[in-house]
Write a protein that holds these residues in place. Structure first.
Motif, PDB file in Angstrom:
ATOM      1  N   ALA A  54       0.838  -1.205   0.000  1.00  0.00           N
ATOM      2  CA  ALA A  54       0.000   0.000   0.000  1.00  0.00           C
ATOM      3  C   ALA A  54       0.871   1.253   0.000  1.00  0.00           C
ATOM      4  N   THR A  55       1.934   1.239   0.816  1.00  0.00           N
ATOM      5  CA  THR A  55       2.813   2.410   0.873  1.00  0.00           C
ATOM      6  C   THR A  55       3.421   2.689  -0.496  1.00  0.00           C
ATOM      7  N   LEU A  56       3.915   1.621  -1.152  1.00  0.00           N
ATOM      8  CA  LEU A  56       4.563   1.832  -2.448  1.00  0.00           C
ATOM      9  C   LEU A  56       3.556   2.289  -3.501  1.00  0.00           C
ATOM     10  N   VAL A  57       2.335   1.734  -3.429  1.00  0.00           N
ATOM     11  CA  VAL A  57       1.359   2.057  -4.475  1.00  0.00           C
ATOM     12  C   VAL A  57       0.818   3.475  -4.289  1.00  0.00           C
ATOM     13  N   PHE A  58       0.530   3.839  -3.028  1.00  0.00           N
ATOM     14  CA  PHE A  58      -0.127   5.129  -2.829  1.00  0.00           C
ATOM     15  C   PHE A  58       0.846   6.277  -2.658  1.00  0.00           C
ATOM     16  N   LEU A  59       2.063   5.982  -2.265  1.00  0.00           N
ATOM     17  CA  LEU A  59       3.047   7.050  -2.098  1.00  0.00           C
ATOM     18  C   LEU A  59       3.991   7.006  -3.287  1.00  0.00           C
ATOM     19  N   ARG A  60       3.651   7.743  -4.347  1.00  0.00           N
ATOM     20  CA  ARG A  60       4.485   7.697  -5.538  1.00  0.00           C
ATOM     21  C   ARG A  60       5.674   8.639  -5.434  1.00  0.00           C
ATOM     22  N   ASP A  61       5.608   9.601  -4.530  1.00  0.00           N
ATOM     23  CA  ASP A  61       6.702  10.557  -4.382  1.00  0.00           C
ATOM     24  C   ASP A  61       6.843  10.866  -2.901  1.00  0.00           C
ATOM     25  N   ILE A  86       8.964   0.841   6.858  1.00  0.00           N
ATOM     26  CA  ILE A  86      10.266   1.493   6.686  1.00  0.00           C
ATOM     27  C   ILE A  86      10.939   1.010   5.404  1.00  0.00           C
ATOM     28  N   VAL A  87      10.868  -0.313   5.141  1.00  0.00           N
ATOM     29  CA  VAL A  87      11.454  -0.831   3.895  1.00  0.00           C
ATOM     30  C   VAL A  87      10.800  -0.159   2.696  1.00  0.00           C
ATOM     31  N   ALA A  88       9.458  -0.051   2.737  1.00  0.00           N
ATOM     32  CA  ALA A  88       8.755   0.547   1.604  1.00  0.00           C
ATOM     33  C   ALA A  88       9.198   1.992   1.402  1.00  0.00           C
ATOM     34  N   LEU A  89       9.338   2.753   2.490  1.00  0.00           N
ATOM     35  CA  LEU A  89       9.747   4.157   2.354  1.00  0.00           C
ATOM     36  C   LEU A  89      11.165   4.264   1.801  1.00  0.00           C
ATOM     37  N   LEU A  90      12.058   3.399   2.295  1.00  0.00           N
ATOM     38  CA  LEU A  90      13.434   3.426   1.780  1.00  0.00           C
ATOM     39  C   LEU A  90      13.456   3.078   0.296  1.00  0.00           C
ATOM     40  N   LEU A  91      12.641   2.086  -0.102  1.00  0.00           N
ATOM     41  CA  LEU A  91      12.600   1.713  -1.510  1.00  0.00           C
ATOM     42  C   LEU A  91      12.075   2.870  -2.349  1.00  0.00           C
ATOM     43  N   ARG A  92      11.100   3.592  -1.808  1.00  0.00           N
ATOM     44  CA  ARG A  92      10.544   4.719  -2.556  1.00  0.00           C
ATOM     45  C   ARG A  92      11.600   5.802  -2.752  1.00  0.00           C
ATOM     46  N   VAL A  93      12.330   6.122  -1.700  1.00  0.00           N
ATOM     47  CA  VAL A  93      13.378   7.144  -1.834  1.00  0.00           C
ATOM     48  C   VAL A  93      14.433   6.675  -2.834  1.00  0.00           C
ATOM     49  N   SER A  94      14.839   5.396  -2.737  1.00  0.00           N
ATOM     50  CA  SER A  94      15.911   4.942  -3.618  1.00  0.00           C
ATOM     51  C   SER A  94      15.416   4.839  -5.057  1.00  0.00           C
TER      52      SER A  94
END
Lengths: 472, 157
Positions: A122-129, A438-446
């Motif tokens: 959900a984090t990766l899908v809804f948080l695109r930036d 936290i993993v999802a947020l780190l993946l989004r930043v990277s």
């Protein structure tokens, strides 16, 4: 026109490498699970297919999500998290087998992992930036403080094993501090991006160190107060150290000034020393802080608190040391050790339990995995193109790193033992779910950092002097 | 389950664990180096796009390139797939003309649907289609001569 890719360097998406590592991570997780039953009961578990299938499905779902919505994300983070999660669940399952038929902590952990993966997706899908989060700086800060104070409320707050960090609503119990740490990192990152210049530039120089100005100490003192409140009110040295540590490290990274580390480090040590002295010499006030004194005493003299004729408060630490010594270099093997002798072996002390049955070899492998996790997080911070992303990734990586340091350092008697979860491994839903976010947020930043820049070819530049029409 | 088997299983499991760790480290190592850009792309990169969007297959008979047919740079050409194409003396122009009567960013050739337009970018000496100085984007087809300074360009198949 500046080159789009400096030095002709573009990151590859590396999804194939991630898939390869995930296969190995699954081999670790499922292999450990099968080995546990093989060692303890002498046969494969009856639900081996269900368990393996479920794990494969979860990992596959996470991988496919990354392929779809974050194709350039870091290839190492997800496999490392999955391997640690799988290994942790196997060890929890091993302790379930030791505890008896009706103990099903591992099953619950698998369900929590499912919840964690769902939130990860959900984090990766809804948080695109990730920069969207910067808008919620103060909302996150307020939310974190409220969450941290919740367990001190009379009705829903609950004291378990001496620490008041749980809340209880109906049948659900929950550690709000785990969610609060993510919100705090977002809040710190958003705040420091805006205010770092003031915090970095003003100050006076004492003995080669730039000390900050007194008036800039406000936020630091606020965080220090909050940390001390958690320490005294919730009797939780671990969380207190974690929250204060994240703030100090992010402050240091944002300002590049070691002065902050010195000021806040001495502040925290002074706070601890005061509490220790109060607990020793002024019993009237000190009884609220006795837990801190106990922890430090056990750390310094564990064997004085072990065995008959003592309070036996050091039993956990001493058993952990015996276990790890008995494990040696390659461990006793699953089923050959007695990890159940350590209290809370499946949550706080899981590293000690693994050290007993898989030995130093496995413990080092686990520590290297955590090292890789933190390294990938810091790498995402380094290559991130916006300051908020840099600070966010640094903070999130340090949350995991600091937590591992505090708990593993405690088990190995490097620092006083405090109750923190080992990320991804310990039994406990709140922590596991928070770590997957936290993993999802780190993946989004990277993903944002590694994605090739879009081709921005300006088609018109109105300020081109040679071609301007001169209007008279 | 004999003790030896269990010992081997234990060693095997520790080996898998370390194979995972070492593979992760080797992925980190290879990740230090980014993707290699194809040599052609690297050579043609200075001032041009590093990457072109994949052009749809052009219709038969549609122009595919713009070519200089008269002037100092006769024979120079640019692929229409890179549209919009800037023509001028500047370093960012797709066709760079060594012509004193041409401005730094003189004109632009762009597509709209299947038609091609030439548009003057506020040049000093103007852009001519045939003999007419253009004041707004003007449609051009294959073979129509576009004059910029002392240079004449044409769309070619």
């Amino acid at each position: 026109m500046p080159s789009m890719t400096p030095f002709g360097f573009t990151h590859r998406s590396r999804r194939g490498a991630e898939a390869f590592l995930l296969v190995l991570a699954l081999a670790v997780g499922i292999g450990a699970y099968l080995y546990v039953d093989l060692g303890v009961r002498g046969e494969f578990p009856p639900n081996a297919w269900l368990y393996s299938g479920w794990l494969v499905l979860l990992v596959l779902a996470a991988h496919v999500t990354i392929r779809l919505v974050a194709p350039y994300a870091d290839p190492v983070l997800l496999p490392v998290a999955a391997a640690l999660n799988g290994l942790g669940m196997a060890e929890i399952h091993r302790l379930d087998l030791a505890a008896g038929e009706d103990s099903a902590v591992a099953e619950r952990q698998l369900l929590w992992m499912t919840v964690g993966i769902v939130l990860f997706i959900a984090t990766l899908v809804f948080l695109r930036d990730h920069r969207v989060l910067q808008r919620y700086t103060y909302t996150c800060g307020l939310g974190a403080v409220v969450l941290l104070l919740l367990p001190m409320l009379p009705v829903i707050g609950q004291e378990i094993n001496g620490a008041r960090i749980w809340i209880h609503i109906g049948p659900l119990s929950f550690q709000p501090g785990e969610i609060a740490k993510i919100l705090l990192v977002i809040a710190f990152a958003g705040y420091l991006v805006l205010h770092r210049d003031a915090l970095a530039l003003a100050g006076r120089r004492v003995l080669f160190v730039d000390l900050p100005r007194g008036r800039d100490l406000g936020p630091l003192l606020l965080m220090f107060g909050l940390a001390m409140l958690i320490l005294v009110g919730q009797k939780d040295l671990g969380s207190s150290l974690l929250f204060f540590g994240i703030f100090v490290i992010m402050l240091y990274v944002a300002t590049e000034r070691p002065g902050w580390l010195i000021v806040s480090g001495s502040l925290f040590v002074a706070g601890l020393a005061t509490i220790y002295a109060l607990a020793t010499y002024v019993p009237a006030i000190g009884k609220y802080m006795a837990h801190v004194k106990t922890r430090i005493d056990i750390w310094l003299h564990p064997f004085s608190y072990y065995g008959e004729g003592t309070t036996d408060a050091g039993r956990q630490l001493v058993e952990a040391m015996y276990g790890m010594a008995w494990g040696g270099l390659i461990g006793r093997g699953f089923g050959e050790g007695q990890p159940w002798r350590i209290s809370y072996a499946n949550s706080d002390m899981i590293i000690a339990a693994i050290g007993e049955e898989l030995g130093l070899t496995a413990v080092i492998a686990i520590l290297v995995c955590y090292g890789l996790f933190v390294e990938r997080g810091l790498k995402a911070a380094l290559i991130s193109r916006d300051d908020f992303g840099k600070l966010l990734a640094t903070g999130l990586a340090f949350v995991v790193g600091l937590q591992v340091f505090v708990i593993v350092g405690g088990i190995l008697r490097l620092i006083p033992l405090t109750g923190l979860t080992t990320p991804f491994m310990s039994a406990g839903g709140s922590s596991l779910v928070a770590n997957w976010v936290i993993v999802a947020l780190l993946l989004r930043v990277s993903d944002q950092a590694r994605r090739p820049l879009p081709d921005l070819q300006p088609t018109e530049t109105p300020d081109d002097a040679a071609t301007q029409v001169v209007k008279l | 389950m004999s003790e030896l088997t269990l010992f081997l299983v234990r060693i095997g499991f520790l080996a898998i664990l370390w194979i995972f760790v070492l593979s992760a480290i080797s992925v980190v190592r290879t990740d230090m180096f980014g993707a290699r850009l194809p040599a052609a792309e690297r050579a043609g990169k200075s001032g041009k796009k590093a990457k072109q969007p994949k052009a749809a297959k052009p219709r038969k008979g549609a122009p595919t390139q713009v070519m200089v047919v008269e002037g100092a740079n006769t024979g120079e050409r640019a692929d229409l797939a890179q549209a919009p194409i800037i023509i001028g003396r500047g370093t960012d122009a797709a066709i760079r003309l060594d012509d004193d009567y041409v401005s730094t960013r003189h004109a632009r050739i762009a597509a709209s649907g299947e038609d091609w337009f030439v548009e003057d970018l506020g040049s000093t000496n103007g852009t001519y289609v045939g003999t007419v100085r253009i004041t707004q984007p003007t449609t051009i087809t294959t073979g129509v001569q576009v004059r910029i300074g002392k240079t004449i360009l044409e769309l070619r198949k």
